[in-house]
Structure formats: C-alpha cells, structure tokens
Design a protein around this motif. Structure first.
Motif, PDB file in Angstrom:
ATOM      1  N   LEU A 100       0.656 -13.889 -44.345  1.00 62.47           N
ATOM      2  CA  LEU A 100       1.044 -13.768 -45.753  1.00 62.47           C
ATOM      3  C   LEU A 100       0.777 -12.354 -46.272  1.00 62.47           C
ATOM      4  CD1 LEU A 100      -0.275 -17.187 -47.116  1.00 62.47           C
ATOM      5  CD2 LEU A 100       2.126 -16.498 -46.821  1.00 62.47           C
ATOM      6  N   CYS A 101      -0.395 -11.823 -45.985  1.00 58.97           N
ATOM      7  CA  CYS A 101      -0.760 -10.487 -46.478  1.00 58.97           C
ATOM      8  C   CYS A 101       0.009  -9.370 -45.772  1.00 58.97           C
ATOM      9  CB  CYS A 101      -2.261 -10.259 -46.313  1.00 58.97           C
ATOM     10  SG  CYS A 101      -3.277 -11.313 -47.354  1.00 58.97           S
ATOM     11  N   MET A 102       0.055  -9.427 -44.453  1.00 60.91           N
ATOM     12  CA  MET A 102       0.679  -8.334 -43.707  1.00 60.91           C
ATOM     13  C   MET A 102       2.208  -8.362 -43.808  1.00 60.91           C
ATOM     14  SD  MET A 102      -1.809  -6.493 -42.915  1.00 60.91           S
ATOM     15  CE  MET A 102      -1.007  -5.264 -41.877  1.00 60.91           C
ATOM     16  N   SER A 103       2.796  -9.511 -44.080  1.00 64.77           N
ATOM     17  CA  SER A 103       4.242  -9.544 -44.333  1.00 64.77           C
ATOM     18  C   SER A 103       4.554  -8.814 -45.631  1.00 64.77           C
ATOM     19  CB  SER A 103       4.751 -10.984 -44.399  1.00 64.77           C
ATOM     20  OG  SER A 103       4.687 -11.593 -43.134  1.00 64.77           O
ATOM     21  N   ALA A 104       3.689  -8.956 -46.628  1.00 61.46           N
ATOM     22  CA  ALA A 104       3.854  -8.204 -47.877  1.00 61.46           C
ATOM     23  C   ALA A 104       3.686  -6.708 -47.614  1.00 61.46           C
ATOM     24  CB  ALA A 104       2.848  -8.689 -48.919  1.00 61.46           C
ATOM     25  N   PHE A 105       2.670  -6.350 -46.829  1.00 57.71           N
ATOM     26  CA  PHE A 105       2.458  -4.943 -46.473  1.00 57.71           C
ATOM     27  C   PHE A 105       3.683  -4.393 -45.739  1.00 57.71           C
ATOM     28  CE2 PHE A 105       1.251  -2.010 -43.053  1.00 57.71           C
ATOM     29  CZ  PHE A 105       0.811  -0.932 -43.799  1.00 57.71           C
ATOM     30  N   GLY A 106       4.191  -5.142 -44.769  1.00 54.51           N
ATOM     31  CA  GLY A 106       5.367  -4.705 -44.013  1.00 54.51           C
ATOM     32  C   GLY A 106       6.586  -4.532 -44.894  1.00 54.51           C
ATOM     33  N   LEU A 107       6.742  -5.416 -45.852  1.00 56.74           N
ATOM     34  CA  LEU A 107       7.875  -5.313 -46.772  1.00 56.74           C
ATOM     35  C   LEU A 107       7.766  -4.052 -47.626  1.00 56.74           C
ATOM     36  CD1 LEU A 107      10.424  -6.853 -47.598  1.00 56.74           C
ATOM     37  CD2 LEU A 107       9.057  -7.939 -49.372  1.00 56.74           C
ATOM     38  N   ILE A 108       6.553  -3.768 -48.086  1.00 59.83           N
ATOM     39  CA  ILE A 108       6.325  -2.556 -48.879  1.00 59.83           C
ATOM     40  C   ILE A 108       6.603  -1.314 -48.032  1.00 59.83           C
ATOM     41  CG2 ILE A 108       4.539  -1.161 -50.012  1.00 59.83           C
ATOM     42  CD1 ILE A 108       3.303  -3.935 -50.869  1.00 59.83           C
ATOM     43  N   MET A 109       6.100  -1.301 -46.796  1.00 61.51           N
ATOM     44  CA  MET A 109       6.329  -0.160 -45.909  1.00 61.51           C
ATOM     45  C   MET A 109       7.804  -0.015 -45.562  1.00 61.51           C
ATOM     46  SD  MET A 109       3.486   1.310 -45.670  1.00 61.51           S
ATOM     47  CE  MET A 109       3.845   2.500 -44.402  1.00 61.51           C
ATOM     48  N   SER A 110       8.460  -1.120 -45.296  1.00 64.48           N
ATOM     49  CA  SER A 110       9.882  -1.090 -44.965  1.00 64.48           C
ATOM     50  C   SER A 110      10.696  -0.586 -46.152  1.00 64.48           C
ATOM     51  CB  SER A 110      10.349  -2.490 -44.556  1.00 64.48           C
ATOM     52  OG  SER A 110      11.713  -2.477 -44.243  1.00 64.48           O
ATOM     53  N   HIS A 111      10.320  -1.015 -47.332  1.00 67.19           N
ATOM     54  CA  HIS A 111      11.026  -0.565 -48.534  1.00 67.19           C
ATOM     55  C   HIS A 111      10.865   0.940 -48.728  1.00 67.19           C
ATOM     56  CE1 HIS A 111      12.893  -0.726 -52.439  1.00 67.19           C
ATOM     57  NE2 HIS A 111      11.858  -0.087 -52.948  1.00 67.19           N
ATOM     58  N   SER A 112       9.661   1.442 -48.490  1.00 66.85           N
ATOM     59  CA  SER A 112       9.446   2.877 -48.673  1.00 66.85           C
ATOM     60  C   SER A 112      10.128   3.681 -47.569  1.00 66.85           C
ATOM     61  CB  SER A 112       7.953   3.211 -48.748  1.00 66.85           C
ATOM     62  OG  SER A 112       7.334   2.929 -47.523  1.00 66.85           O
ATOM     63  N   ALA A 113      10.230   3.116 -46.359  1.00 64.99           N
ATOM     64  CA  ALA A 113      10.843   3.852 -45.244  1.00 64.99           C
ATOM     65  C   ALA A 113      12.363   3.765 -45.282  1.00 64.99           C
ATOM     66  CB  ALA A 113      10.331   3.310 -43.913  1.00 64.99           C
ATOM     67  N   LEU A 114      12.890   2.573 -45.534  1.00 63.20           N
ATOM     68  CA  LEU A 114      14.332   2.371 -45.462  1.00 63.20           C
ATOM     69  C   LEU A 114      14.992   2.271 -46.831  1.00 63.20           C
ATOM     70  CD1 LEU A 114      14.505  -0.269 -42.589  1.00 63.20           C
ATOM     71  CD2 LEU A 114      14.840   2.196 -42.428  1.00 63.20           C
ATOM     72  N   GLY A 115      14.220   1.927 -47.845  1.00 57.10           N
ATOM     73  CA  GLY A 115      14.772   1.803 -49.184  1.00 57.10           C
ATOM     74  C   GLY A 115      15.592   0.551 -49.407  1.00 57.10           C
ATOM     75  N   GLY A 116      15.732  -0.316 -48.407  1.00 56.50           N
ATOM     76  CA  GLY A 116      16.614  -1.464 -48.561  1.00 56.50           C
ATOM     77  C   GLY A 116      15.947  -2.815 -48.561  1.00 56.50           C
ATOM     78  N   ALA A 117      14.677  -2.879 -48.253  1.00 54.84           N
ATOM     79  CA  ALA A 117      14.002  -4.175 -48.189  1.00 54.84           C
ATOM     80  C   ALA A 117      13.773  -4.723 -49.590  1.00 54.84           C
ATOM     81  CB  ALA A 117      12.663  -4.039 -47.465  1.00 54.84           C
ATOM     82  N   SER A 118      13.845  -6.051 -49.723  1.00 55.97           N
ATOM     83  CA  SER A 118      13.623  -6.674 -51.024  1.00 55.97           C
ATOM     84  C   SER A 118      12.673  -7.850 -50.877  1.00 55.97           C
ATOM     85  CB  SER A 118      14.953  -7.141 -51.616  1.00 55.97           C
ATOM     86  OG  SER A 118      15.445  -8.236 -50.884  1.00 55.97           O
ATOM     87  N   TRP A 119      12.084  -8.265 -51.980  1.00 54.57           N
ATOM     88  CA  TRP A 119      11.129  -9.373 -51.962  1.00 54.57           C
ATOM     89  C   TRP A 119      11.804 -10.687 -51.599  1.00 54.57           C
ATOM     90  CZ3 TRP A 119       6.178  -8.838 -51.444  1.00 54.57           C
ATOM     91  CH2 TRP A 119       5.597  -7.633 -51.809  1.00 54.57           C
ATOM     92  N   SER A 120      13.129 -10.753 -51.702  1.00 57.69           N
ATOM     93  CA  SER A 120      13.819 -11.985 -51.287  1.00 57.69           C
ATOM     94  C   SER A 120      13.689 -12.192 -49.777  1.00 57.69           C
ATOM     95  CB  SER A 120      15.293 -11.939 -51.698  1.00 57.69           C
ATOM     96  OG  SER A 120      15.953 -10.884 -51.029  1.00 57.69           O
ATOM     97  N   GLU A 121      13.401 -11.136 -49.048  1.00 54.38           N
ATOM     98  CA  GLU A 121      13.215 -11.224 -47.602  1.00 54.38           C
ATOM     99  C   GLU A 121      11.810 -11.682 -47.219  1.00 54.38           C
ATOM    100  OE1 GLU A 121      14.387  -7.577 -45.592  1.00 54.38           O
ATOM    101  OE2 GLU A 121      15.573  -7.075 -47.364  1.00 54.38           O
ATOM    102  N   TYR A 122      10.899 -11.768 -48.183  1.00 55.02           N
ATOM    103  CA  TYR A 122       9.505 -12.081 -47.891  1.00 55.02           C
ATOM    104  C   TYR A 122       9.355 -13.410 -47.157  1.00 55.02           C
ATOM    105  CZ  TYR A 122       4.540 -12.999 -48.543  1.00 55.02           C
ATOM    106  OH  TYR A 122       3.223 -13.304 -48.325  1.00 55.02           O
TER     107      TYR A 122
END
Length: 159
Positions: free
Chosen positions: A96-118
């Motif tokens: 639960l925690c690291m998926s949120a971290f990964g989403l934040i990192m992915s968003h900052s790296a790729l700019g395309g990740a969204s919380w709907s993917e969580y």
C-alpha cells in the motif's frame, strides 16, 4: 527471529534491500521506465526506493504489523504461524505504501501517472510481492541472517 534491536535493524535492512531492489526493478520494467533511464538514474531510483521502504517499514508498517499480529485471535506458540501472519501484514502495508511512492515517482519521471492507477498498481504489486516475500526473500534473508548476523551462544563441550 531477531532477538535484539540491533539484530532487528540488520534483519530489516536485509529484507528491505532485497524486496526494494526486486520490486523496484519489476515496477520500472512494468511501467516502461527501465528502457528510458540511464544506469545512474536506475541505481539512484532503486537506492531511493530502498531508503523510503526501510523508513516506512521501520517507523510505520513494521510496528503496526507486529502489534496487529499479536492482537489477532490465534495461538502465538507456533512460530511458522507468527512468521506467516507478520509477513502477510508487512506485505500488505508495504505494498500500500510503496505503490503510492512508486506512483509519485512515476508521475514525476513520466508525468503521466495518475491516482486512478493506484488500485491496479497495488494489485499487481501484491501478486508479485507476496510470493516473493514468502517463497524467496523471506527464506533467503532468514538463512543469511542466521548464518552471518545473528550471534549464537558458543557450544559448551563439557563442564
């Protein structure tokens, strides 16, 4: 398994390192970042994931999982049941925690990740992390911990 706070710290470092590296690589490959990152960026990303995972495990997930495991209504005398219970709770919390971290990192790296993917990320990470923890990383780290870290009392050869 660890008997002292120092041993607990070493055990946590070993487990977090193994899980963070494997799960970090899995998520980078799954998201397509693996091909886009330089070797330095890849190492930096895995190192950052390890540090975050270790702090989250040490401060939040680990204490909560152990406390909850001892409150659950089953006999605590069987070591294997306690190991499975704590491991399961740890994997759930860390995913639960690291998926949120990964989403934040992915968003900052790729700019395309969204919380709907969580939710999808949590499910995909759990499906890999749970068997990885129970079947591979847990036994390997326990073996290495007992062999190289845990201090055993010297065997007495007589009086």
């Amino acid at each position: 398994m660890p008997k002292t706070k120092k041993e607990g710290l070493y055990f946590g470092l070993m487990m977090c390192f193994g899980m963070a590296v494997v799960m970090g690589m899995y998520n980078m490959i799954r998201s397509g970042q693996y091909e886009q990152l330089t070797f330095g960026q890849l190492v930096l990303g895995l190192l950052l994931a390890f540090v975050v995972a270790f702090v989250v495990e040490l401060v939040i997930v680990g204490p909560f999982a152990r406390k909850l495991a001892f409150k659950l209504p089953f006999t605590k005398k069987k070591k294997v049941i306690m190991i499975l219970t704590i491991s399961t709770l740890m994997v759930i919390g860390m995913v639960l925690c690291m998926s949120a971290f990964g989403l934040i990192m992915s968003h900052s790296a790729l700019g395309g990740a969204s919380w709907s993917e969580y939710g999808e990320n949590v499910w995909k990470n759990f499906v890999v992390a749970y068997p990885l923890q129970l079947l591979i990383m847990g036994p390997v780290v326990r073996f290495l911990f007992v062999k190289f870290v845990q201090k055993t009392a010297p065997v007495s050869l007589g009086s």
